[in-house]
Design a protein around this motif. Structure first.
Motif, PDB file in Angstrom:
ATOM      1  N   THR A 179      -1.197   0.056 -17.938  1.00  0.00           N
ATOM      2  CA  THR A 179      -1.917   0.888 -16.974  1.00  0.00           C
ATOM      3  C   THR A 179      -1.062   2.096 -16.580  1.00  0.00           C
ATOM      4  O   THR A 179      -1.574   3.219 -16.449  1.00  0.00           O
ATOM      5  N   ALA A 180       0.239   1.867 -16.440  1.00  0.00           N
ATOM      6  CA  ALA A 180       1.132   2.988 -16.103  1.00  0.00           C
ATOM      7  C   ALA A 180       1.119   4.039 -17.204  1.00  0.00           C
ATOM      8  O   ALA A 180       1.231   5.239 -16.933  1.00  0.00           O
ATOM      9  N   THR A 181       0.958   3.602 -18.463  1.00  0.00           N
ATOM     10  CA  THR A 181       0.890   4.558 -19.572  1.00  0.00           C
ATOM     11  C   THR A 181      -0.303   5.500 -19.387  1.00  0.00           C
ATOM     12  O   THR A 181      -0.202   6.704 -19.620  1.00  0.00           O
ATOM     13  N   SER A 231      -1.875  -0.390  -7.660  1.00  0.00           N
ATOM     14  CA  SER A 231      -0.733  -0.804  -6.836  1.00  0.00           C
ATOM     15  C   SER A 231       0.011  -1.990  -7.447  1.00  0.00           C
ATOM     16  O   SER A 231       1.181  -2.206  -7.158  1.00  0.00           O
ATOM     17  N   ASP A 232      -0.672  -2.746  -8.340  1.00  0.00           N
ATOM     18  CA  ASP A 232       0.016  -3.860  -9.001  1.00  0.00           C
ATOM     19  C   ASP A 232       1.195  -3.390  -9.849  1.00  0.00           C
ATOM     20  O   ASP A 232       2.051  -4.192 -10.226  1.00  0.00           O
ATOM     21  N   ILE A 233       1.204  -2.120 -10.187  1.00  0.00           N
ATOM     22  CA  ILE A 233       2.301  -1.610 -11.024  1.00  0.00           C
ATOM     23  C   ILE A 233       3.610  -1.650 -10.230  1.00  0.00           C
ATOM     24  O   ILE A 233       4.679  -1.793 -10.794  1.00  0.00           O
ATOM     25  N   GLY A 234       3.508  -1.515  -8.947  1.00  0.00           N
ATOM     26  CA  GLY A 234       4.708  -1.587  -8.113  1.00  0.00           C
ATOM     27  C   GLY A 234       5.413  -0.255  -8.026  1.00  0.00           C
ATOM     28  O   GLY A 234       5.318   0.451  -7.035  1.00  0.00           O
ATOM     29  N   HIS A 246       9.501  -2.304 -21.059  1.00  0.00           N
ATOM     30  CA  HIS A 246       9.393  -0.872 -20.794  1.00  0.00           C
ATOM     31  C   HIS A 246       8.195  -0.290 -21.545  1.00  0.00           C
ATOM     32  O   HIS A 246       7.551  -0.979 -22.342  1.00  0.00           O
ATOM     33  N   LEU A 247       7.924   0.965 -21.298  1.00  0.00           N
ATOM     34  CA  LEU A 247       6.900   1.642 -22.077  1.00  0.00           C
ATOM     35  C   LEU A 247       7.515   2.884 -22.701  1.00  0.00           C
ATOM     36  O   LEU A 247       8.488   3.450 -22.188  1.00  0.00           O
ATOM     37  N   ARG A 248       6.959   3.270 -23.828  1.00  0.00           N
ATOM     38  CA  ARG A 248       7.440   4.459 -24.522  1.00  0.00           C
ATOM     39  C   ARG A 248       6.213   5.291 -24.853  1.00  0.00           C
ATOM     40  O   ARG A 248       5.202   4.768 -25.318  1.00  0.00           O
ATOM     41  N   ALA A 305       9.946   4.670 -19.889  1.00  0.00           N
ATOM     42  CA  ALA A 305       9.841   4.403 -18.463  1.00  0.00           C
ATOM     43  C   ALA A 305       9.748   2.908 -18.213  1.00  0.00           C
ATOM     44  O   ALA A 305       9.460   2.127 -19.130  1.00  0.00           O
ATOM     45  N   VAL A 306       9.989   2.524 -16.992  1.00  0.00           N
ATOM     46  CA  VAL A 306       9.880   1.119 -16.596  1.00  0.00           C
ATOM     47  C   VAL A 306       8.982   1.015 -15.359  1.00  0.00           C
ATOM     48  O   VAL A 306       8.823   1.987 -14.627  1.00  0.00           O
ATOM     49  N   THR A 307       8.395  -0.157 -15.180  1.00  0.00           N
ATOM     50  CA  THR A 307       7.526  -0.383 -14.020  1.00  0.00           C
ATOM     51  C   THR A 307       7.850  -1.759 -13.443  1.00  0.00           C
ATOM     52  O   THR A 307       8.584  -2.548 -14.056  1.00  0.00           O
ATOM     53  N   GLY A 308       7.261  -2.053 -12.308  1.00  0.00           N
ATOM     54  CA  GLY A 308       7.325  -3.388 -11.731  1.00  0.00           C
ATOM     55  C   GLY A 308       8.725  -3.976 -11.720  1.00  0.00           C
ATOM     56  O   GLY A 308       9.664  -3.375 -11.225  1.00  0.00           O
ATOM     57  N   ARG A 309       8.863  -5.156 -12.350  1.00  0.00           N
ATOM     58  CA  ARG A 309      10.169  -5.821 -12.373  1.00  0.00           C
ATOM     59  C   ARG A 309      11.226  -4.951 -13.035  1.00  0.00           C
ATOM     60  O   ARG A 309      12.357  -4.907 -12.605  1.00  0.00           O
TER      61      ARG A 309
END
Ligand code: ATP
Ligand code: MG
Length: 947
Positions: free
Chosen positions: A622-624, A751-754, A650-652, A773-777
């Motif tokens: 979702t962050a992507t 908001s679940d992404i943190g 992570h995401l790229r 990038a990184v999200t959440g934990r």
């Protein structure tokens, strides 16, 4: 022709005319045909309606009118070589079209085209010709229907119906499939427009000269052609027409070239003001002017559609076109970047009808200039190198023994080297070669380019498991579906059910086990197995999102199916799943290792996705989408997805963007995503027809193939007051923050992404940037790690975290103060050592000789001391000063005249160096032994050299 219309009015006339006749005006599709891997660029109006013609899709209207952006510089349609040479072909052009999807047919189409051309626009009726189809192969009936309709048009000269064969008048989408006759409208421009006047040539419609201009092609799609040559009428007949916009404008404006229409006036004027040419001088150099205007326009439209200059595929075309225009610029004295200025006039003219130009103005101008600058850096070296190759060829050719045919052609691999090394596109090398009567082997170039892209990883990598065993699995599927011997089939016709969206935990029974490529009834501890279940909730890697991992565990052992497999009552067992794949159509296997017990076919199981890991993945996915949206906002619409990885850690995200992002841009993107997270927006998942989704503006990704029914992910501008039930309906009404076609798994609210943190921004390939990038934990871990480092730093500095920057700055200041002080001290120390030795200087013959090592000094100090030495001994002095490995030697002028040079003193002590005869600098070899010993040789050198 009554009044003189502008190009923009003519386009609008066309659209209005057909709207009045019940057509829906539809926008042009992008120059990049989405979802059509067979085509590099949109090259005609029908591309956006192809699926309607083949019957795989429908539209909500039956009649449409449009002006379609087309590009013909690659593939089957490549008009590049005509551009600049003639006045009627462009690389980029607009095609005006009216369309009937199973609605009106020849009668209306022909009558309307006649009415528009003659009544509305007032073209002379006696100068118009219509071509119709007559099969030169004799298989397809002659199109008398169209011919007769033409003859009924009021004022049309019946003798102006001409029949032509397949090449000219049969339209085929492919070798087989929908096809039909076409009828082209040509205009006789008059004898004076015959460019071959006075020569023996075919002068007529579809002839060899420029007197007869093809204006408009009306295609009547009526047959389906089969491989065996069978021809069947289509149930629904269609009309597809294409009129060259620039051509009709030139005719209606009464000018003898597309370039003399108001479509190009602005660009030509900009160019003329840059060159300072008079109109006459411009006309004398019309080819470069034409090429530049054409190419600048194409490049502007390409960049607006996200195709920035680059090395491969579509991006290569943009690069080539810009560079070619730049080179033609040099022919009229333009040696500084100038294309942005030309493009500005293109944007001015076309911006209203094609708002993407306005929207991407800064990107367009910036990309043009950058590309020109890049090219300028290497073009000279490139053309010089090419010239050497061409000169060799020319020499070979004049050599009577040389092989003539071979030598006239430059090797394509060499042309590719020119591109790879100097950025000289093939088309430019070919221009230069042809100017000298030579040519370049295009096939060789393409071959070299393909080899190169394969070697650099551009080729498509084979799937992990290649699918070589798909037949084996298809057979297993057949068995499971057949239900042999009265047993009920274990799998339905669709095979294994796939539901990664709602079923992270699935109950079922083991249908098959495969170990080492063999179907087995049971597996043992440590075996790597593939497990087939009736249903799975494990996500199979696609769209960048990685596979799920998890466990399959026995739930109850010794079930009713146990006797079928001959299994005995067993203990519980567990398989750790690390992979999932579609092994064949309808077969999904879970791949993993048995970590306890002995799994058997028929055992009841629970298959459970590692849900913590999956949630991390969902946050990243979702962050992507939020990142994609933010990049569009901050950088522009050209920043499109070019690759993506959605992993738990992570995401790229790779996207088209020519330059590195600035720290401010990165910060803005990061902030936007975090704002979107804080806004707690609902993430709405829906399946619908691809057509509907696209119409609603869902973003489809380049090169992704989507099915008829697609899954869409919309992130809705938040309205948290809505209950779950009302959200479904509200989704349709609420405005969408982001809307993409996507088969991945997503969280329910942003908001679940943190939190979202960009870890890096860098280059992924030419013209492509990459963000990680990184999200959440992951974001928490990163913050935690960085915070620890910061605390440690603060501890080391004996300060609070807030004070760290000020402390560091103060420390840096202190360090540089200390360095300065130290340098001063050393210089002073050096000076006192020097003075001490100067007081006790040795003389050799009549010469004052100083050979001195000064520890911990530097070259500047040595020079300062050398000057002091010369001050003290303006005559009869020679000195060698050493610090570390650095040597400086000075010799007064009188001694130089007597044969002693400063360089001799350096070589005399085993060093190397150079300079003037009275002052030289050099170095001692690293393993040169003792400096004292070396310096001892100075006196000897002085003695030897002096005469
Ligand atoms: P031509 O023989 O002149 O190259 P075509 O047969 O390739 O034309 P179509 O594919 O039938 O053309 O395209 C429909 C119309 O688009 C043509 O009638 C012409 O007016 C226009 N057109 C085609 N190619 C170009 C081009 N490169 N630049 C400008 N207009 C073009
Ligand atoms: Mg053509």
């Amino acid at each position: 022709m009554s009044k003189k219309l502008t190009g923009n009015q003519i386009r609008q006339d066309f659209i209005d005319f057909f709207v009045e006749h019940g057509h829906t005006a539809v926008p042009s599709m992008s120059l990049v045909p989405g979802g059509d891997g067979t085509l590099l660029f949109t090259n005609s109006g029908m591309v956006q309606f192809k699926d309607v013609f083949v019957g795989t899709d429908t539209r909500p209207y039956k009649r449409a009118v449009d002006s379609q952006k087309c590009l013909r510089v690659a593939g089957k349609h490549n008009d590049l070589e005509d551009v600049g040479r003639d006045d009627t072909h462009h690389t980029f052009f607009e095609m005006l079209g009216n369309w009937s999807f199973g609605d009106y047919y020849k009668k209306e189409a022909i009558a309307w085209s006649w009415q528009l051309l003659t009544d509305v626009w007032g073209l002379p009726k006696d100068k118009l010709y219509a071509t119709c189809f007559e099969d030169d192969m004799g298989d397809i009936p002659r199109d008398d229907e169209a011919a007769d309709i033409w003859k009924q048009q009021q004022g049309f000269n019946p003798e102006h119906v001409l029949f032509f064969g397949r090449k000219e008048n049969l339209w085929q989408m492919a070798e087989f499939g929908p096809c039909g006759p076409c009828s082209e409208i040509h205009l006789d421009l008059g004898e004076e427009r015959d460019n071959l006047r006075g020569t023996d040539h075919v002068c007529g419609v579809n002839g060899e000269c420029t007197r007869y201009l093809e204006l408009w092609n009306n295609v009547f799609i009526q047959y389906n052609l089969f491989e065996d040559g069978r021809l069947e009428p289509l149930p629904a007949k269609h009309v597809d027409t294409g009129m060259g916009f620039e051509r009709i404008v030139s005719v209606l404006q009464g000018v003898d070239s597309n370039y003399k229409t108001d479509l190009f006036t602005g660009s030509l004027e900009v160019l003329r003001s840059l060159t300072g040419h008079s109109e006459k001088e411009m006309d004398a150099n019309f080819t470069p002017y034409r090429v530049i205007c054409d190419h600048a326009r194409s490049a502007a439209f390409l960049i607006a559609d996200g195709v920035v200059p680059g090395n491969g595929g579509r991006n290569y075309v943009t690069r080539m076109i810009i560079r070619r225009a730049a080179r033609f610029g040099t022919k009229i004295g333009l040696n500084q970047p100038f294309l942005a200025k030309v493009a500005e006039s293109v944007i001015d003219y076309y911006g209203d009808f094609y708002p993407e130009l306005q929207k991407n103005k800064a990107t367009i101008l910036d990309n043009l200039t950058r590309e020109e600058v890049r090219f300028a850096r290497t073009v000279e070296a490139g053309t010089a190198h090419l010239q050497n190759l061409l000169s060799d060829l020319l020499a070979e050719r004049s050599d009577p023994i040389g092989e003539r045919s071979r030598s006239a052609m430059l090797d394509g691999h060499k042309a590719f080297d020119l591109y790879a090394t100097y950025g000289l596109p093939f088309e430019i090398s070919r221009d230069i070669a042809r100017e000298q009567g030579l040519d370049i082997d295009e096939a060789g170039f393409t071959e070299a380019k393909n080899e190169h892209s394969k070697a650099s990883g551009g080729g498509k990598a084979m799937g992990k498991l290649g699918g070589e065993d798909s037949e084996f699995f298809a057979n297993i599927l057949k068995d499971l579906q057949s239900g042999r011997g009265g047993v009920t089939p274990l799998l339905g016709k669709d095979g294994v059910e796939y539901d990664p969206y709602n079923s992270p935990k699935v109950e079922g029974e083991v249908l098959a086990l495969v170990v080492n490529g063999e179907s087995v009834s049971s597996a043992s501890l440590d075996d790597v197995v593939e497990v087939i279940l009736p249903k799975t909730g494990f996500y199979i890697e696609s769209g960048g999102q990685v596979n799920d991992e998890g466990y399959i565990r026995s739930s109850s052992i010794g079930s009713s199916t146990a006797d079928r497999t001959g299994g005995q009552q067993g203990q519980s067992w567990e398989i750790e799943i690390t992979g999932v794949r579609r092994a064949a159509a309808g077969v999904i296997t879970h791949i993993g290792q048995v970590i306890s017990g002995q799994p058997k076919v028929g055992d009841k199981v629970i298959a459970e996705v590692d849900i913590v890991r999956r949630h991390n993945i969902m946050r990243n996915h979702t962050a992507t989408h939020l990142l994609h949206k933010a990049l569009h906002e901050v950088l522009g619409d050209h920043a499109r997805q070019a690759g993506s990885l959605v992993a738990p850690t992570h995401l790229r995200f790779d996207f088209t963007q020519p330059d590195a992002m600035t720290p401010e841009q990165i910060e803005r993107v990061e902030k936007m995503v975090n704002e979107a997270i804080a806004a707690d927006m609902p993430v709405h998942k829906e399946t619908k027809s691809q057509d509907e989704a696209k119409k609603e503006g869902a973003m489809a990704l380049f090169g992704e193939k989507y099915g008829e029914i697609v899954r869409t992910i919309s992130i809705l501008e938040s309205d948290s007051s809505l209950s779950e039930n009302t959200q479904q309906q509200a989704a349709a009404l609420q405005s969408k923050y982001s809307y993409e076609l996507c088969g991945g798994t997503h969280i329910d609210r942003t908001s679940d992404i943190g939190a979202f943190l960009i870890v890096s921004e860098g280059s992924a390939a030419a013209g492509i940037r990459r963000i990680e990038a990184v999200t959440g934990r992951g974001a928490y871990e990163l913050i935690n790690k960085r915070f620890k480092t910061l605390k440690q730093t603060a501890g080391g500095l004996k300060s609070s975290v807030e004070e760290v920057p000020a402390k560091v700055e103060a420390l840096q200041d202190e360090v540089s103060e200390l360095k300065k002080e130290l340098a001063n001290l050393r210089a002073q120390q050096a000076l006192s050592t020097f003075n001490l030795h100067l007081a006790n200087i040795q003389t050799v013959k009549d010469v004052n000789v100083l050979a001195l090592e000064i520890p911990d000094s530097n070259v500047d100090t040595l020079r300062m001391l050398a000057d002091k030495f010369r001050e003290k001994y303006p005559k009869a002095g020679a000195a060698v000063l050493v610090t570390g490995a650095t040597v400086i030697a000075v010799v007064t002028e009188d001694l130089v005249k007597r044969g002693l040079k400063a360089g001799d003193l350096i070589t005399g002590i085993g060093g190397k160096g150079g300079g003037r005869p009275n002052l030289a600098q050099g170095s001692l070899p690293a393993s040169g032994g003792d400096v004292k010993d070396a310096l001892g040789k100075v006196e000897k050198t002085v003695e030897e050299k002096l005469t």
